[in-house]
Design an enzyme around this catalytic site. Structure first.
Site, PDB file in Angstrom:
ATOM      1  N   GLU A 123      41.141  50.545  39.409  1.00 48.27           N
ATOM      2  CA  GLU A 123      41.112  50.171  37.983  1.00 48.27           C
ATOM      3  C   GLU A 123      41.583  51.381  37.177  1.00 48.27           C
ATOM      4  OE1 GLU A 123      40.365  47.520  35.779  1.00 48.27           O
ATOM      5  OE2 GLU A 123      40.859  49.106  34.354  1.00 48.27           O
ATOM      6  N   LYS A 126      34.560  29.597  42.850  1.00 44.65           N
ATOM      7  CA  LYS A 126      33.091  29.501  42.916  1.00 44.65           C
ATOM      8  C   LYS A 126      32.628  28.869  44.223  1.00 44.65           C
ATOM      9  CE  LYS A 126      33.604  31.505  39.578  1.00 44.65           C
ATOM     10  NZ  LYS A 126      34.823  31.826  38.844  1.00 44.65           N
ATOM     11  N   HIS A 175       7.031  29.005  34.216  1.00 48.56           N
ATOM     12  CA  HIS A 175       6.707  30.121  35.101  1.00 48.56           C
ATOM     13  C   HIS A 175       6.637  29.630  36.538  1.00 48.56           C
ATOM     14  CE1 HIS A 175       4.931  33.851  36.445  1.00 48.56           C
ATOM     15  NE2 HIS A 175       4.010  33.154  37.098  1.00 48.56           N
ATOM     16  N   VAL A 228      48.106  52.310  40.061  1.00 48.40           N
ATOM     17  CA  VAL A 228      48.975  52.164  41.231  1.00 48.40           C
ATOM     18  C   VAL A 228      50.380  52.533  40.762  1.00 48.40           C
ATOM     19  CG1 VAL A 228      49.959  50.519  42.868  1.00 48.40           C
ATOM     20  CG2 VAL A 228      47.531  50.422  42.315  1.00 48.40           C
ATOM     21  N   GLY A 265      45.306  40.488  34.960  1.00 42.17           N
ATOM     22  CA  GLY A 265      45.276  39.690  33.729  1.00 42.17           C
ATOM     23  C   GLY A 265      46.166  38.466  33.832  1.00 42.17           C
ATOM     24  N   ARG A 266      46.214  37.703  32.750  1.00 39.70           N
ATOM     25  CA  ARG A 266      46.964  36.456  32.761  1.00 39.70           C
ATOM     26  C   ARG A 266      47.881  36.360  31.538  1.00 39.70           C
ATOM     27  NH1 ARG A 266      45.626  33.019  36.530  1.00 39.70           N
ATOM     28  NH2 ARG A 266      46.279  31.163  35.375  1.00 39.70           N
TER      29      ARG A 266
END
Ligand SMILES: Cc1cc2nc3c(=O)[nH]c(=O)nc-3n(C[C@H](O)[C@H](O)[C@H](O)COP(=O)(O)OP(=O)(O)OC[C@H]3O[C@@H](n4cnc5c(N)ncnc54)[C@H](O)[C@@H]3O)c2cc1C
Length: 473
Positions: A206, A54, A447, A240, A274-275
């Site tokens: 992907e 981050k 607002h 891949v 992924g993990r």
């Protein structure tokens, strides 16, 4: 409340699950030892996950906004990137936060052992200290919080400094001219965003038909449009098939019905598929702890394993592998040990993708409702009708509530847009408090803010949103 002051608790792993558990146990008067190989608590989240990513995404956003500013009459020259300073800023953030946790640990009199632990029995740990030396320590209860690590696809295993995982990508050793991100999940997209802003030509591959497979498609759409601009290419339905190192890069072979180029050379490849849970804890077989088929340690709602003196929390016990889930589980485990009547059964665990725009959701998703054949009503508020989004020039966003059609109870929320990660907390509160659409619509929101989109999406449920005109049928 039972007297827990004499209980000796060991927490193995100092990530957001482990340290939250250790700190609460100490607050409840238990005698706590926290074991982790790093100098201070923090785990993956602080050292090589949420926090460094981050920090870098913040910089990426700044670079992107500075480029965009010419649309608003403010022109900046191209940013000069000093990687050494950028790295040391990121490392400074990590050091500050982990150092702070070290101080909090000392203040609570948690015994912090820098080392690794394995089991000798259900109540005895063999601890090897990082600086040498081994000892056996006895405990009344042990909490396993050993987390997870990047998953590796055996066929893509290539021992080369050009092949990165999330940890080495965050080291930011250089900015490659071209980078292939394997995996269109949140970690790959976040890190791809960072490298693209710093100047790499980023491609994402992907194997599924869409990015962020876990998220509702309408939330992903605005992100798709944006990443199509910042990334060089997005290859969907593509796998891949192989990678080999050549001079100047990694030659990647693609497979899939839509491929245009079967082979392409990339300076670097980030594998982010992924993990895997860290459940291969030495000596675990000496306990009654059971590990499930996907490698997760099996626990009940009190986070207790099949061994009465061993609890487990966080990434090592299952999805979603998120820091806030880990810390809540950690606190629940400690309360259960303390004899409180507790169970970990949240109605909403928020998920946030810190891309630009951000995507966030909690509770029931539309995809899940469809799968379960569950009747819902979805109330969408487009950010094109939000004053605040317009002032930010970010009207591509959308806020939606997923509601029970009869009662109007809020069951889920999804947001795509700038700051979605901050806004989603309101959805969590609404769901956990069993709020109705009327409660959300009647709560006065300030607002001009993006939070008004939450209130107005509740008004959409009644067909009376101030800023959305729907002709009467
Ligand atoms: C790049 C990246 C970005 C991420 N961003 C986010 C985000 O924005 N938001 C979010 O919620 N989550 C994010 N995550 C996921 C988040 O980091 C994890 O869900 C979280 O850290 C899990 O916490 P944990 O306490 O279960 O374990 P971890 O944080 O994995 O910590 C486990 C600790 O246990 C130690 N350990 C392991 N075995 C032993 C042993 N035998 N003895 C002693 N110590 C041991 C490990 O060294 C480690 O320090 C991100 C992850 C990555 C990789």
């Amino acid at each position: 409340m039972s007297d827990t002051s004499n209980l000796r608790i060991a927490v193995v792993g100092g990530g957001p699950g482990g340290y939250a558990a250790a700190f609460l146990a100490a607050d409840l008067g238990m005698n706590v030892t926290l074991i982790d190989p790093e100098l201070n608590p923090g785990g993956v989240c602080l050292y090589r996950g949420c926090i460094p990513s981050k920090a870098l995404l913040h910089v990426a956003k700044l670079i992107d906004e500075s480029r965009h500013a010419k649309n608003w009459g403010v022109e900046y020259s191209d940013p000069k990137i000093d990687l050494t300073r950028l790295r040391s800023w990121k490392e400074g953030v990590v050091k500050k936060l982990t150092g702070g946790l070290g101080v909090l640990s000392k203040q609570r009199k948690v015994e912090y052992v820098q080392g690794r632990a394995g089991f000798e029995s259900s109540s005895t740990l063999r601890v090897s200290r990082v600086n040498g030396g081994e000892e056996s320590l006895n405990f009344d209860r042990i909490i396993l919080a050993t987390g997870s690590r990047p998953a590796i696809i055996p066929s893509l295993k290539l021992d080369s400094p050009r092949v990165l995982d999330s940890t080495t990508a965050l080291d930011l050793n250089d900015v490659p001219g071209t980078l292939l991100v394997v995996g269109g999940g949140y970690i790959g997209l976040e890190l791809g965003t960072v490298y693209a802003a710093l100047g790499s030509k980023v491609s994402v591959v992907e194997m599924l038909p869409g990015l962020l497979p876990g998220a509702d498609r309408d939330l992903v759409l605005p992100l798709n449009k944006r990443v199509e601009k910042i990334f060089d290419s997005i290859l969907l339905n593509t796998t891949v098939a192989g990678m080999k190192e050549e001079s100047g890069g990694i030659c990647v072979t693609f497979d899939g019905p839509e491929i245009k180029e079967r082979e392409k050379l990339f300076e670097k490849v980030l594998v982010s598929v992924g993990r895997k849970p860290n459940s291969e804890i030495p000596g675990l077989q000496k306990t009654q702890v059971q590990v499930g088929p996907h490698g997760f340690i099996q626990v009940n709602k009190q986070l207790r394993t099949d061994d009465p003196s061993v609890y487990a929390i966080g990434d090592v016990v299952g999805e979603p592998m998120l820091a806030h889930k880990a810390s809540h589980e950690g606190r629940t485990a400690v309360e259960a040990i303390a004899g409180h009547k507790v169970a970990f059964e949240p109605n909403a665990i928020p998920a946030v993708v810190f891309t630009d725009p951000e995507i966030a959701w909690c509770g029931l998703t539309e995809t899940q409702a469809q799968k379960e054949n569950r009747e819902i009503k979805v109330a969408r508020f487009p950010w094109g009708a939000s004053g605040r989004a317009t002032t930010l020039d970010r009207t591509e966003g959308m806020t939606k509530l997923i509601l029970d059609p009869e009662s109007g109870r809020v069951l889920g929320m999804g947001i795509v847009g700038a700051g979605a990660g901050e806004l989603i907390a309101e959805g969590v509160l609404a769901i956990e408090m069993a709020a109705l659409a009327k409660d959300v619509a009647l709560s006065i929101h300030p607002h001009p803010t993006l939070s008004e989109t939450v209130m107005e999406s509740a008004e959409v449920f009644f067909g009376t949103s101030t800023h959305v005109y729907r002709p009467k049928r």
